[in-house]
Design a protein around this motif. Sequence first.
Motif, mmCIF file in Angstrom:
data_model
loop_
_atom_site.group_PDB
_atom_site.id
_atom_site.type_symbol
_atom_site.label_atom_id
_atom_site.label_comp_id
_atom_site.label_asym_id
_atom_site.label_seq_id
_atom_site.Cartn_x
_atom_site.Cartn_y
_atom_site.Cartn_z
ATOM 1 N N PHE A 1 0.851 -1.186 0.000
ATOM 2 C CA PHE A 1 0.000 0.000 0.000
ATOM 3 C C PHE A 1 0.887 1.236 0.000
ATOM 4 N N ARG A 2 0.278 2.375 -0.184
ATOM 5 C CA ARG A 2 1.017 3.637 -0.204
ATOM 6 C C ARG A 2 1.248 4.101 1.229
ATOM 7 N N THR A 3 2.502 4.299 1.585
ATOM 8 C CA THR A 3 2.841 4.660 2.953
ATOM 9 C C THR A 3 3.038 6.165 3.092
ATOM 10 N N ARG A 4 3.017 6.604 4.334
ATOM 11 C CA ARG A 4 3.373 7.979 4.610
ATOM 12 C C ARG A 4 4.888 8.161 4.463
ATOM 13 N N VAL A 5 5.302 9.390 4.280
ATOM 14 C CA VAL A 5 6.721 9.670 4.096
ATOM 15 C C VAL A 5 7.413 9.712 5.454
ATOM 16 N N LEU A 6 8.408 8.875 5.644
ATOM 17 C CA LEU A 6 9.240 8.890 6.839
ATOM 18 C C LEU A 6 10.566 9.527 6.458
ATOM 19 N N SER A 7 10.909 10.625 7.095
ATOM 20 C CA SER A 7 12.110 11.350 6.698
ATOM 21 C C SER A 7 13.057 11.517 7.869
ATOM 22 N N VAL A 8 14.310 11.770 7.547
ATOM 23 C CA VAL A 8 15.336 12.020 8.557
ATOM 24 C C VAL A 8 15.303 13.508 8.896
ATOM 25 N N PRO A 9 15.302 13.866 10.176
ATOM 26 C CA PRO A 9 15.239 15.296 10.539
ATOM 27 C C PRO A 9 16.519 16.031 10.212
ATOM 28 N N GLY A 10 16.441 17.346 10.207
ATOM 29 C CA GLY A 10 17.614 18.162 9.952
ATOM 30 C C GLY A 10 17.868 18.348 8.466
ATOM 31 N N LEU A 11 19.060 18.830 8.162
ATOM 32 C CA LEU A 11 19.447 19.155 6.794
ATOM 33 C C LEU A 11 20.730 18.406 6.468
ATOM 34 N N GLY A 12 20.650 17.492 5.498
ATOM 35 C CA GLY A 12 21.804 16.685 5.139
ATOM 36 C C GLY A 12 22.520 17.196 3.912
ATOM 37 N N GLU A 13 23.500 16.429 3.475
ATOM 38 C CA GLU A 13 24.265 16.762 2.274
ATOM 39 C C GLU A 13 24.564 15.486 1.484
ATOM 40 N N GLY A 14 23.617 14.560 1.485
ATOM 41 C CA GLY A 14 23.834 13.275 0.844
ATOM 42 C C GLY A 14 23.522 13.284 -0.640
ATOM 43 N N ALA A 15 23.485 12.086 -1.208
ATOM 44 C CA ALA A 15 23.212 11.927 -2.635
ATOM 45 C C ALA A 15 21.802 12.389 -2.962
ATOM 46 N N ALA A 16 21.616 12.858 -4.173
ATOM 47 C CA ALA A 16 20.306 13.353 -4.592
ATOM 48 C C ALA A 16 19.261 12.254 -4.477
#
Length: 401
Positions: free
Chosen positions: A134-149
Amino acid sequence: EVDGMRADIVMARTATALAAWAGRTEVLAEDVRQAALLALPHRRRRNPFDAPGLDEDKLDETLEEFGGQDGPGEDGDDDPDPGPGGGPGGQPEPDDAPQGDGDAAARPEAGEGGEPQPSGGAGEQSPARAAEPFRTRVLSVPGLGEGAAGRRSRARTEHGRTIGARRPRGALTKLHLAATVQAAAPHQRARGRSGPGLVVRRDDLRQASREGREGNLVLFVVDASGSMAARQRMSAVKGAVLSLLLDAYQRRDKVGLVTFRGSAAEVALPPTSSVDAAAVRLESLPTGGRTPLAAGLLRAHEVLRVERLRDPARRALVVVVTDGRATGGPEPVALAGRAARLFAAEGTASVVVDCESGPVRLGLAGQLAGELGGTAVTLDELRADSIAGLVKDVQGSRRAA
């Protein structure tokens, strides 16, 4: 319909190219067949976890139906050679059909609905099928990163909306004009400016800070113990993890899979960009035995430690799928708590998917989430509107700058 039209166009062009390569001006049925085998298999996938493939028998039937002048039986006549089995094309009649791997009759362990039944091994059940994703909610990492696009968490990127300016570190790539003028303006008289124009020094230059989205490492830590082994329950759990894997695929994440059961934990899949490989490992995951929760968390911590050395810019999101029980080893609850606090001390973003069911609930998964410094959600909440707060931050109580 649009995808079907594109597939038809690609196949037609491929068939024409094959005919031209053979030195012919007309396209024959064999050209169409070869073009279909080249162009269609990967286009028939409905999601990234489907294996590419094409039923060649069905393809031949379709070709005969719509233009089969090149094949036998075009006038509706029976196959002149029924073959030793007595069926058309030499195929055996149903009574003589071999009981191969694809025949349900050869799998006495299969139950209703095609689900395998317990294999009878001590403390272990055969793998349960995953429920529909099913379609899940977006789980995100807090703060501001600088990782890969990617498309999951906020990050400083070369592309995206401008959110401010800073002194450049290294070569200047994106000039923030307004901030540069603002930095240079107070020094014009001291620099001897006497005419039009602005005297700009290197120290005045400002780099534009832009914000976009990054991909993360989503590490699944899945409880496969006996307390999770009920057929419908494990099916729902696998369906939830499969849904999160689909979400990770769409957001360009790397994924990893750690499982724990019995007396130990294992890395079922090291961090990889191949999300479909994680789905395959998940599908074959057996269940049964005790719950070494501490071992699972410690193994996940080691995986993250190694991965930080390989890809230090990519931030991690740990998704622990469990009912929160800890029964493996001496003092299992205390050990699990200490292992969880390792993640909290390092600021690792985490979510606990609470799989506890039944009228009486102990709330152990919620306690585990608190020790991890993360958030707990139930299987139902994973797709419900009531967890909208998770869209912005899976650690609502600890927002990083």
